[in-house]
Design a protein around this motif. Structure first.
Motif, PDB file in Angstrom:
ATOM      1  N   SER A 198      73.780  -9.941  59.769  1.00 29.05           N
ATOM      2  CA  SER A 198      72.442  -9.941  58.886  1.00 29.05           C
ATOM      3  C   SER A 198      71.667  -8.753  58.780  1.00 29.05           C
ATOM      4  O   SER A 198      70.895  -8.706  57.850  1.00 29.05           O
ATOM      5  N   LEU A 199      71.917  -7.740  59.407  1.00 32.74           N
ATOM      6  CA  LEU A 199      71.339  -6.487  59.284  1.00 32.74           C
ATOM      7  C   LEU A 199      71.791  -5.649  57.987  1.00 32.74           C
ATOM      8  O   LEU A 199      71.199  -4.333  57.701  1.00 32.74           O
ATOM      9  N   ILE A 200      73.006  -6.095  57.545  1.00 28.56           N
ATOM     10  CA  ILE A 200      73.529  -5.313  56.484  1.00 28.56           C
ATOM     11  C   ILE A 200      72.836  -5.764  55.085  1.00 28.56           C
ATOM     12  O   ILE A 200      72.544  -6.998  54.647  1.00 28.56           O
ATOM     13  N   GLY A 201      72.288  -4.887  54.676  1.00 27.86           N
ATOM     14  CA  GLY A 201      71.367  -4.950  53.400  1.00 27.86           C
ATOM     15  C   GLY A 201      71.785  -4.248  52.257  1.00 27.86           C
ATOM     16  O   GLY A 201      72.994  -3.631  52.421  1.00 27.86           O
ATOM     17  N   GLU A 202      71.157  -4.040  51.229  1.00 24.79           N
ATOM     18  CA  GLU A 202      71.606  -3.510  49.986  1.00 24.79           C
ATOM     19  C   GLU A 202      72.072  -1.978  50.153  1.00 24.79           C
ATOM     20  O   GLU A 202      73.194  -1.684  49.840  1.00 24.79           O
ATOM     21  N   ARG A 203      71.314  -1.196  51.007  1.00 23.04           N
ATOM     22  CA  ARG A 203      71.611  -0.099  51.361  1.00 23.04           C
ATOM     23  C   ARG A 203      72.918   0.174  52.032  1.00 23.04           C
ATOM     24  O   ARG A 203      73.878   1.127  51.819  1.00 23.04           O
ATOM     25  N   GLN A 204      73.241  -0.402  53.145  1.00 25.61           N
ATOM     26  CA  GLN A 204      74.548  -0.638  53.795  1.00 25.61           C
ATOM     27  C   GLN A 204      75.489  -0.832  53.115  1.00 25.61           C
ATOM     28  O   GLN A 204      76.833  -0.463  53.050  1.00 25.61           O
ATOM     29  N   ASN A 205      75.261  -2.113  52.075  1.00 29.31           N
ATOM     30  CA  ASN A 205      76.275  -2.331  51.074  1.00 29.31           C
ATOM     31  C   ASN A 205      76.797  -1.129  50.055  1.00 29.31           C
ATOM     32  O   ASN A 205      78.002  -1.097  50.209  1.00 29.31           O
ATOM     33  N   LEU A 206      76.020  -0.583  49.906  1.00 27.62           N
ATOM     34  CA  LEU A 206      76.268   0.593  48.763  1.00 27.62           C
ATOM     35  C   LEU A 206      77.163   1.689  49.608  1.00 27.62           C
ATOM     36  O   LEU A 206      78.065   2.343  49.348  1.00 27.62           O
ATOM     37  N   PHE A 216      81.888  -3.642  62.935  1.00 29.48           N
ATOM     38  CA  PHE A 216      80.175  -3.800  62.848  1.00 29.48           C
ATOM     39  C   PHE A 216      79.663  -4.926  63.551  1.00 29.48           C
ATOM     40  O   PHE A 216      78.432  -4.976  64.316  1.00 29.48           O
ATOM     41  N   SER A 217      80.137  -6.002  63.335  1.00 28.03           N
ATOM     42  CA  SER A 217      79.688  -7.435  63.759  1.00 28.03           C
ATOM     43  C   SER A 217      79.800  -7.514  65.343  1.00 28.03           C
ATOM     44  O   SER A 217      79.226  -8.500  65.904  1.00 28.03           O
ATOM     45  N   SER A 218      80.836  -6.890  65.992  1.00 29.38           N
ATOM     46  CA  SER A 218      80.928  -6.917  67.445  1.00 29.38           C
ATOM     47  C   SER A 218      79.916  -6.018  67.996  1.00 29.38           C
ATOM     48  O   SER A 218      79.748  -6.282  69.258  1.00 29.38           O
ATOM     49  N   TYR A 219      79.197  -5.271  67.287  1.00 29.01           N
ATOM     50  CA  TYR A 219      78.003  -4.597  67.910  1.00 29.01           C
ATOM     51  C   TYR A 219      76.626  -4.920  67.458  1.00 29.01           C
ATOM     52  O   TYR A 219      75.636  -4.774  68.061  1.00 29.01           O
TER      53      TYR A 219
END
Length: 188
Positions: A166-174, A159-162
């Motif tokens: 900081s764009l990972i929020g609650e929705r992405q964590n779930l 993810f972080s290579s693209y």
């Protein structure tokens, strides 16, 4: 009513038929076009997992848009597609990309079709993390298996290579938590 409710489903063969038709139209108009496809189109064309998509998520390279819009209109009427069959909304999440890595998917005489690398597509699916009926979860599951991702760390490295973490929020964590669980891993 959803914009795409009346768009017929596009399976692999129909998508390839449409691309061949567009290539012929480009040839007749002495045009070259580079097209990058994303999302469900890739999952339908490349992976045998998704039988069809409702639209073609894509970005067009530089071209004579006025003439090309005529080709798109002719394609729509020839294949009896609704107005929503081409979806350029993918341009918005592409703005957040740190880098974009494309690879050749198919080359015709006047049409070149590119696709993002599977790792980039996975990062974009994680960013979207849309609930059903969107197929982001199913697609991310398939891409994780295809890329042999077994840890949350590996997933976040991709993810972080693209895209910025900081764009990972609650929705992405779930989404990531349940993705790991579905794959048989504890990604708390």
């Amino acid at each position: 009513m959803n914009l795409f409710d009346n768009v017929g489903v596009l399976d692999r063969e129909k998508l390839l038929e449409i691309f061949r038709f567009i290539n012929v139209q480009l040839m007749e108009n002495k045009m070259q076009l580079e097209l990058t496809i994303y999302g469900g189109s890739i999952m339908t064309l490349v992976y045998d997992h998704r039988p069809a998509t409702k639209d073609i998520d894509c970005v067009f390279g530089e071209t004579n848009m006025r003439l090309f819009e005529n080709i798109l209109d002719l394609t729509r009427s020839t294949f009896n597609l609704s107005d929503g069959w081409i979806n350029e909304e993918v341009k918005e999440p592409l703005k957040a990309l740190i880098k974009e890595e494309k690879e050749m998917f198919k080359v015709y005489s006047n049409l070149t079709i590119l696709r993002p690398k599977p790792e980039q597509l996975l990062a974009m699916k994680l960013l979207a993390a849309r609930p059903e009926p969107a197929k982001d979860f199913v697609d991310a599951h398939l891409l994780c298996k295809d890329l042999s991702i077994t840890t949350k760390k590996d997933l976040l490295t991709i993810f972080s290579s693209y895209l910025p973490l900081s764009l990972i929020g609650e929705r992405q964590n779930l989404f990531i938590k349940y993705l790991g669980k579905d794959l048989g891993y504890d990604w708390e």
